[in-house]
Write a protein that holds these residues in place. Structure first.
Motif, PDB file in Angstrom:
ATOM      1  N   ASP A  96      75.939  27.734  27.466  1.00 30.55           N
ATOM      2  CA  ASP A  96      74.738  27.389  28.381  1.00 30.55           C
ATOM      3  C   ASP A  96      73.403  27.473  27.675  1.00 30.55           C
ATOM      4  O   ASP A  96      73.368  28.586  26.845  1.00 30.55           O
ATOM      5  CB  ASP A  96      74.777  28.572  29.484  1.00 30.55           C
ATOM      6  CG  ASP A  96      75.699  28.402  30.535  1.00 30.55           C
ATOM      7  OD1 ASP A  96      75.673  27.248  31.195  1.00 30.55           O
ATOM      8  OD2 ASP A  96      76.455  29.168  30.933  1.00 30.55           O
ATOM      9  N   LEU A  97      72.663  26.458  27.644  1.00 28.62           N
ATOM     10  CA  LEU A  97      71.588  26.687  26.930  1.00 28.62           C
ATOM     11  C   LEU A  97      70.498  27.051  27.880  1.00 28.62           C
ATOM     12  O   LEU A  97      69.954  26.234  28.843  1.00 28.62           O
ATOM     13  CB  LEU A  97      71.017  25.342  26.543  1.00 28.62           C
ATOM     14  CG  LEU A  97      70.097  25.207  25.357  1.00 28.62           C
ATOM     15  CD1 LEU A  97      70.604  25.659  24.007  1.00 28.62           C
ATOM     16  CD2 LEU A  97      69.518  23.786  25.146  1.00 28.62           C
ATOM     17  N   PRO A  98      69.907  28.302  27.824  1.00 35.49           N
ATOM     18  CA  PRO A  98      69.061  28.858  28.951  1.00 35.49           C
ATOM     19  C   PRO A  98      67.426  28.092  28.390  1.00 35.49           C
ATOM     20  O   PRO A  98      67.389  27.748  27.472  1.00 35.49           O
ATOM     21  CB  PRO A  98      68.755  30.242  28.634  1.00 35.49           C
ATOM     22  CG  PRO A  98      69.440  30.494  27.268  1.00 35.49           C
ATOM     23  CD  PRO A  98      70.270  29.260  26.883  1.00 35.49           C
ATOM     24  N   LEU A  99      66.948  27.821  29.624  1.00 37.84           N
ATOM     25  CA  LEU A  99      65.511  27.107  29.458  1.00 37.84           C
ATOM     26  C   LEU A  99      64.599  27.795  28.634  1.00 37.84           C
ATOM     27  O   LEU A  99      63.658  27.196  28.228  1.00 37.84           O
ATOM     28  CB  LEU A  99      64.722  26.997  30.686  1.00 37.84           C
ATOM     29  CG  LEU A  99      65.567  25.815  31.602  1.00 37.84           C
ATOM     30  CD1 LEU A  99      65.069  25.943  33.038  1.00 37.84           C
ATOM     31  CD2 LEU A  99      65.831  24.471  30.995  1.00 37.84           C
ATOM     32  N   ASN A 100      64.752  29.180  28.346  1.00 38.96           N
ATOM     33  CA  ASN A 100      63.754  29.901  27.607  1.00 38.96           C
ATOM     34  C   ASN A 100      64.281  30.122  26.101  1.00 38.96           C
ATOM     35  O   ASN A 100      63.899  30.973  25.361  1.00 38.96           O
ATOM     36  CB  ASN A 100      63.450  31.227  28.180  1.00 38.96           C
ATOM     37  CG  ASN A 100      64.738  32.172  28.379  1.00 38.96           C
ATOM     38  OD1 ASN A 100      65.769  31.667  28.464  1.00 38.96           O
ATOM     39  ND2 ASN A 100      64.708  33.589  28.379  1.00 38.96           N
TER      40      ASN A 100
ATOM     41  N   ASP B 263      65.155  29.887  16.988  1.00 36.59           N
ATOM     42  CA  ASP B 263      65.781  30.690  16.336  1.00 36.59           C
ATOM     43  C   ASP B 263      67.498  30.758  17.118  1.00 36.59           C
ATOM     44  O   ASP B 263      68.396  30.781  16.375  1.00 36.59           O
ATOM     45  CB  ASP B 263      65.380  32.209  16.508  1.00 36.59           C
ATOM     46  CG  ASP B 263      64.773  32.481  15.279  1.00 36.59           C
ATOM     47  OD1 ASP B 263      64.329  31.665  14.574  1.00 36.59           O
ATOM     48  OD2 ASP B 263      63.893  33.598  15.276  1.00 36.59           O
ATOM     49  N   MET B 264      67.436  30.940  18.156  1.00 39.26           N
ATOM     50  CA  MET B 264      68.845  31.119  19.003  1.00 39.26           C
ATOM     51  C   MET B 264      69.504  29.899  18.867  1.00 39.26           C
ATOM     52  O   MET B 264      70.605  29.801  18.932  1.00 39.26           O
ATOM     53  CB  MET B 264      68.421  31.382  20.359  1.00 39.26           C
ATOM     54  CG  MET B 264      67.990  32.780  20.832  1.00 39.26           C
ATOM     55  SD  MET B 264      68.345  34.038  19.709  1.00 39.26           S
ATOM     56  CE  MET B 264      69.977  33.872  19.619  1.00 39.26           C
TER      57      MET B 264
ATOM     58  N   LEU C 234      73.346  29.004  18.869  1.00 42.63           N
ATOM     59  CA  LEU C 234      74.132  28.405  20.002  1.00 42.63           C
ATOM     60  C   LEU C 234      74.887  26.959  19.546  1.00 42.63           C
ATOM     61  O   LEU C 234      75.941  26.826  20.017  1.00 42.63           O
ATOM     62  CB  LEU C 234      73.119  28.254  21.252  1.00 42.63           C
ATOM     63  CG  LEU C 234      72.628  29.394  21.862  1.00 42.63           C
ATOM     64  CD1 LEU C 234      71.573  28.781  22.990  1.00 42.63           C
ATOM     65  CD2 LEU C 234      73.646  29.867  22.429  1.00 42.63           C
TER      66      LEU C 234
ATOM     67  N   ARG D 267      78.068  27.826  18.032  1.00 47.46           N
ATOM     68  CA  ARG D 267      79.363  28.308  18.764  1.00 47.46           C
ATOM     69  C   ARG D 267      79.791  27.333  19.750  1.00 47.46           C
ATOM     70  O   ARG D 267      80.733  26.951  20.074  1.00 47.46           O
ATOM     71  CB  ARG D 267      78.836  29.179  19.879  1.00 47.46           C
ATOM     72  CG  ARG D 267      78.833  30.611  19.444  1.00 47.46           C
ATOM     73  CD  ARG D 267      78.689  31.663  20.825  1.00 47.46           C
ATOM     74  NE  ARG D 267      77.322  31.975  20.630  1.00 47.46           N
ATOM     75  CZ  ARG D 267      76.489  32.321  21.763  1.00 47.46           C
ATOM     76  NH1 ARG D 267      77.156  32.405  22.861  1.00 47.46           N
ATOM     77  NH2 ARG D 267      75.470  32.667  21.623  1.00 47.46           N
TER      78      ARG D 267
ATOM     79  N   ASP E 180      71.133  23.097  32.243  1.00 48.03           N
ATOM     80  CA  ASP E 180      70.915  23.251  33.663  1.00 48.03           C
ATOM     81  C   ASP E 180      69.330  22.922  33.592  1.00 48.03           C
ATOM     82  O   ASP E 180      68.718  22.983  32.825  1.00 48.03           O
ATOM     83  CB  ASP E 180      71.083  24.348  34.485  1.00 48.03           C
ATOM     84  CG  ASP E 180      71.330  24.251  35.841  1.00 48.03           C
ATOM     85  OD1 ASP E 180      71.318  22.939  36.348  1.00 48.03           O
ATOM     86  OD2 ASP E 180      71.450  25.183  36.715  1.00 48.03           O
ATOM     87  N   GLU E 181      69.116  21.702  34.486  1.00 49.76           N
ATOM     88  CA  GLU E 181      67.648  21.397  34.529  1.00 49.76           C
ATOM     89  C   GLU E 181      66.924  21.057  33.178  1.00 49.76           C
ATOM     90  O   GLU E 181      66.060  21.320  32.683  1.00 49.76           O
ATOM     91  CB  GLU E 181      66.713  22.558  34.996  1.00 49.76           C
ATOM     92  CG  GLU E 181      67.341  23.515  36.018  1.00 49.76           C
ATOM     93  CD  GLU E 181      67.025  23.025  37.508  1.00 49.76           C
ATOM     94  OE1 GLU E 181      66.066  21.925  37.621  1.00 49.76           O
ATOM     95  OE2 GLU E 181      67.504  23.440  38.334  1.00 49.76           O
TER      96      GLU E 181
ATOM     97  N   LEU F  55      63.539  20.158  32.539  1.00 46.15           N
ATOM     98  CA  LEU F  55      62.356  21.338  32.218  1.00 46.15           C
ATOM     99  C   LEU F  55      62.465  22.140  30.848  1.00 46.15           C
ATOM    100  O   LEU F  55      61.753  22.629  30.497  1.00 46.15           O
ATOM    101  CB  LEU F  55      62.747  22.285  33.172  1.00 46.15           C
ATOM    102  CG  LEU F  55      62.815  21.934  34.676  1.00 46.15           C
ATOM    103  CD1 LEU F  55      62.990  23.286  35.665  1.00 46.15           C
ATOM    104  CD2 LEU F  55      61.396  21.422  35.166  1.00 46.15           C
TER     105      LEU F  55
END
Lengths: 670, 346
Positions: A101-105, A109-110, A132, A135, A144-145, A148
């Motif tokens: 999952d790629l979070p919007l924030n 780095d991540m 990420l 992985r 998701d989204e 955005l």
């Protein structure tokens, strides 16, 4: 109230309807090279649920044991640096396909990875800690989204998706590693569109809408209710169904190598692509792949015409463009949102050029009938019969469309606020942390970077009871960037001439389109209307776009044209705003035909306008856009263009405001 | 905390719909929240704060920063600092569990993203040279109620984060070289004044229910509002004491409803009614159907019935659908459309 400790996904086979989405996902599971799926649709249509359910359907993969990048044993070209150095056959293990999952924030780095901090401190060694995308190698990246997501991160992901390799160069580390993944994005078009480049990268795109059949809806409610009560039992109930799909995918994966595509099928694909006027060749390639995958999924080793027809909409939905020569009238894109149909018919009739029932052919119209070249400049002085007495009229809002992007240029000034129009550096501790720097003006210490800078030296520094010793030279500051909304001032001509030939209908449509855009970019708006004797601020600066839209609907037309007063009021409004926020960049959108027949002073109105415009130009922080409402089919005075030149403004005709790159996808969703 | 007195929930005059929506969310947290839209000074915030009074109790590991029922041995527990829990786990024992009320966690409008999501513990990093997470508001709100006053004024970044966690039930911390996820399932309660601008559709949809409230127009009730408020301000302790019985009655009713809820059954015919309803008024997607059903069941449980009736659905639809009806761009959120749709039905 909290029954499940872990999270149990809703089973794939229990998703009611949404066949196109499920098929697109399955095809990607069969052949990951199809290039991902973009799921577009309204809220609450099982978009996310289905994508998460896909994870449990994917077969396990072999990996080099202990490899941080999940290298595929035996695939020598695609190994990471470490595995590449190891000769001989490494030990392997199996694991489930990762859904990342790629979070919007997420920060850069991540996503890319960074230096392993603990290791650096304890042993003074710099080692790469995968992000990420590492992985996600041979798995799925799920956003998701996706519309955005920050543009910057989107670029990184796109880059990785197309190269299959990630190159990291940061903090003294240089790493290359493979990263091939299926990109699955979901989005709700209400929140703004994706950039066309990004759209094209998605192999397939499917629209989703709610079920219309009440029985299906009941079934859906029943299933969901049962799942919520006891997810575990529910999953077991559907295990058989899921297994069937898993087996079918497995079989298709084995078969796909031998699926043949005949010459006629290839030609057919090419023809479809040509007919739909797609850009580039990605559509062709994706269609071939998807058709093969579908044939394999159906257990056949040759591609049938039906296969191609079934997958064609998915490959073309987001790539189709308008045919270039005669651009067909841009249809009502928001048809499903549009109020009533009769309404639209009315507008059609009004915009019909042959139609003569336009409301009271006002004196202005007669003026435009007898055009003499010389009159262009002087026409405004010898005003015909005072049109003030002309009845006021409220026009409908014309068609709306998607507007071209416009924003202030990015600069190095720091700003406050939020929104999504213009990029800016920001001074407060807000916004995306883009990178670290040796300078630290705002006291916003980039702790990670500071510690990383200090880490390799820890072994040699004297620890005075502290476990990390930081020297002045290690300190790094954060540079943050965010998008801010702009302050938009709409300066609208509300004089009688706007009533002629339904100019106001088209103008209102254009303004509403701009407002919709303003909503998506989170702008503040204000509206100044000039008509009769002077201009009036009808809407004080607000972030309530709803209010602006309401004002617009009720905006009456009639009277003379005090453009000078309008310019002055709008300018004053923006100056006040600049006093409050000196770094803000207001944008002034002037909707006019450039005519003016009421002066503030004694001079000719047109000269006065040029003088005012000259003064307005002196404020460099304001950007002007002139939207010319004059229809080009009739003799053109070009006054608006002159005004634009005097203001140093961008100049558009109403029809030029529309983006014409792609047929708006919303259309085909309905 | 003990010294601050909370106005009793039962003593709020009128605003029945709002009170019902809040209570339903307590009984069944999967309804996923309520959005309260209304003018200033209509007891919006008072009601939400008063919830603390009537919330049920849950088991939580003592001092657990993530409000877990028991340590699950994942990343977050490995890096956790809770001494009570840590010591017990090291000795392979169950950590001490305490029973406490469900919490109302407030998300201030000015909150920065790192406070919401969680950030790195700087002190620990410097002293020990290890990175450690300092949990944010989302961790504190797990299994509780997340209350956002003026939710429409929330910063865009924060809204994105909220959407993410509300959708997935987990919060992902991706900060300064740290990455981990922890569960974050909360009931989202937001209040807003529509004059200040609308909510983004995506966030709007995450609120299970939506109520529009107005000031009370009945002069007599207004007098009662003033009286009660004055008497509360005068001597809060006495006031709360006087309302104790009624507060307990509400708590009792909620407790019963929670126990009864799993047994509530819905007739298929009624579900068809919901589906037709949603199609008729034109609702985006299926979340409307699902939430209406859940709400109707919860209403039945609250009324002490084990079967849903048609009236429950009417009421549920009134709460669950107004903000989901498809609108023209920038059209106001309707208040009466659901009822109108119902009336037009034969």
């Amino acid at each position: 109230m909290l029954k499940r400790a872990g999270r149990i996904n809703y089973p794939f086979s229990a998703v009611v309807g949404q066949e196109a989405m499920k098929l697109a996902l399955v095809l990607n599971a069969v052949d990951p090279h199809i290039g991902g799926v973009l799921v577009r649709g309204e809220k609450g249509t099982a978009k996310s649920t289905t994508v998460r359910a896909l994870a449990s359907l994917l077969p396990e993969i072999d990996i080099v044991r202990g490899c941080a990048f999940s290298c595929e044993p035996g695939n020598e070209a695609g190994l990471c640096e470490l595995c590449g150095e190891n000769t001989g056959s490494p030990p392997t293990s199996k694991r489930k396909v990762a859904v990342v999952d790629l979070p919007l924030n997420a920060t850069e780095d991540m996503v890319l990875g960074s230096m392993d901090f603990s290791l650096a401190v304890t042993s003074g060694v710099r080692r790469f800690r995968p992000g990420l995308l590492a992985r996600a190698h041979r798995g799925i990246v799920y956003v998701d989204e996706v519309n955005l997501l920050d543009d910057h991160i989107v670029d990184i992901i796109l880059d990785a998706a197309s190269n299959g390799v990630i190159v990291v160069e940061r903090e003294g580390i240089s790493v290359r590693h493979p990263s091939q993944f299926i990109l699955v994005g979901t989005m709700n078009p209400e929140e703004g569109e994706l950039r066309p480049q990004l759209l094209d990268r998605f192999g397939l795109a499917v629209p989703v809408v709610g079920e219309e059949n009440p029985r299906d809806r009941v079934k859906l409610m029943e299933l969901r209710e049962r799942f919520d009560i006891d997810p575990e039992r529910f999953r077991n109930l559907f295990a058989d169904e899921d297994k069937k799909i898993i087996d079918r995918i497995e079989a298709a994966r084995n078969l796909i190598g031998s699926v043949a595509l005949s010459e006629t099928a290839r030609k057919f694909i090419a023809e479809i692509c040509l007919a739909n006027n797609v850009a580039g060749h990605r559509a062709d390639v994706v269609m071939e792949r998807a058709a093969c995958a579908l044939a394999a999924y159906n257990g056949r080793s040759d591609v049938a015409t039906e296969d191609i027809l079934e997958i064609a909409p998915m490959a073309l939905l987001h790539r189709r463009r308008e045919a270039p020569p005669p651009p067909p009238p841009p249809d009502h894109e928001h048809e499903h949102k549009h109020e009533h149909d009769e309404h639209e018919h009315d507008e059609r009739q009004q915009t019909d050029p042959g139609e003569q029932n336009a409301p009271d052919p006002s004196p202005e119209e007669q003026g435009t009938r007898q055009p003499e070249p010389g009159e262009a400049e002087s026409g405004d002085t010898q005003t015909p019969a005072p049109p003030d007495c002309a009845s006021e009229k409220v026009f409908d809002v014309g068609d709306t469309f998607k507007v071209k992007p416009f924003s202030h240029e990015k600069d190095r000034r720091v700003r406050r606020g939020s929104g999504r129009r213009s990029r800016t550096r920001t001074s407060r501790k807000q916004g995306r942390y883009v990178k670290s720097s040796l300078k630290n003006p705002s006291g916003d210490i980039a702790l990670d970077a500071t510690l990383r800078a200090a880490a390799p030296f820890q072994k040699y520094r004297e620890a005075n009871g502290m476990s990390v010793v930081i020297h002045e030279a290690d300190i790094r500051g954060k540079i943050r960037e965010k998008r801010v909304g702009n302050f938009l001032v709409f300066l609208v001509d509300g004089s009688g001439s706007m009533g002629a030939r339904s100019r106001m209908v088209a103008s209102k449509g254009a303004i509403l389109s701009l407002l919709m855009d303003a909503y998506q970019k989170r702008d503040r708006v204000a509206m100044v209307v000039f008509r009769k004797q002077e201009a009036e601020v009808v809407l004080q600066p607000t972030s309530s776009i709803e209010l602006a839209a309401k004002m617009l609907r009720e905006l009456p037309v009639g009277g003379r044209t005090p453009l000078s007063s309008g310019l002055q009021k709008a300018f004053r409004l923006m100056k006040v705003h600049l006093l409050k926020e000196p770094a803000a960049g207001p944008i002034c959108i002037i909707i006019t035909d450039g005519k003016s027949n009421v002066a503030l002073g004694d001079g000719k109105p047109q000269d006065e306008i040029m003088r005012i415009a000259g003064n307005m130009l002196l404020e460099p922080r304001i950007k002007y856009i002139v939207v010319d409402t004059e229809t080009s089919s009739f003799t053109h005075f070009g006054l608006a263009a002159r005004l634009a030149a005097a203001l140093g403004a961008d100049y558009f005709k109403i029809e030029e405001l529309k983006t014409r790159e792609l047929i708006d996808i919303v259309m085909s969703v309905t | 905390m003990q010294t601050k007195h909370i106005y009793p929930f039962a003593a709020i005059v009128g605003q029945e719909k709002m009170k019902l929506a809040l209570v339903l969310n307590i009984i069944n947290p999967t309804i996923s929240g309520v959005l309260i839209r209304g003018e200033k000074g209509t007891a919006k915030s008072t009601a939400v704060r008063a919830l603390a009074d009537i919330l049920p109790q849950i088991d939580v590991v003592k001092n657990c920063p993530y409000q877990l029922r028991k340590p699950h041995g994942g990343d977050i527990c490995a890096e956790c600092v809770n001494p009570d829990c840590r010591a017990a786990v090291e000795q392979k024992q169950a950590p001490p569990v305490e029973r406490r009320k469900v919490r109302v966690v407030e998300l201030p409008v000015g909150a920065t993203e790192d406070r919401v999501v969680g950030t790195m513990d700087i002190e620990h990093a410097l002293k020990k040279g290890e990175k450690r997470i300092e949990p944010g508001i989302l961790a504190a709100a797990h299994r509780g109620i997340l209350y956002v006053d003026e939710v429409n004024l929330l910063d865009d970044h924060v809204v994105d984060v909220l959407l993410d966690s509300a959708a997935m039930g987990v919060n992902t911390v991706e900060r300064e070289g740290v990455s981990f996820t922890h569960p974050a399932r909360f009931t989202l309660v937001g209040t807003m004044n529509p004059e200040e601008g609308e909510l983004r559709p995506q966030l709007l949809d995450r609120f299970g229910l939506c109520v529009n409230i107005e000031g009370i127009l009945d002069p007599e009730k207004r007098v009662r509002v003033m009286e009660r408020r004055a008497s509360f301000d005068d001597n809060p302790r006495d006031f709360i004491e006087r309302w104790k019985e009624e507060s307990e009655a509400v708590v009792g009713k909620i407790k019963k409803a929670i126990a009864l809820f799993p047994e509530v059954a819905v007739d298929r015919k009624l579900m068809l009614e919901i589906a037709n309803y949603c199609i008729e008024v034109g609702v985006d997607g299926h979340r409307g159907d699902i939430i209406t059903l859940k709400t109707a069941k919860t209403i039945a449980a609250y009324e002490g019935r084990s079967a849903v009736e048609s009236e429950d659905i009417d009421l549920a639809a009134e709460l669950a659908l107004p903000h989901r009806v498809r609108r023209q761009p920038f059209q106001d959120i309707s208040t009466g459309i659901v009822r109108a749709g119902k009336n037009s039905k034969p």
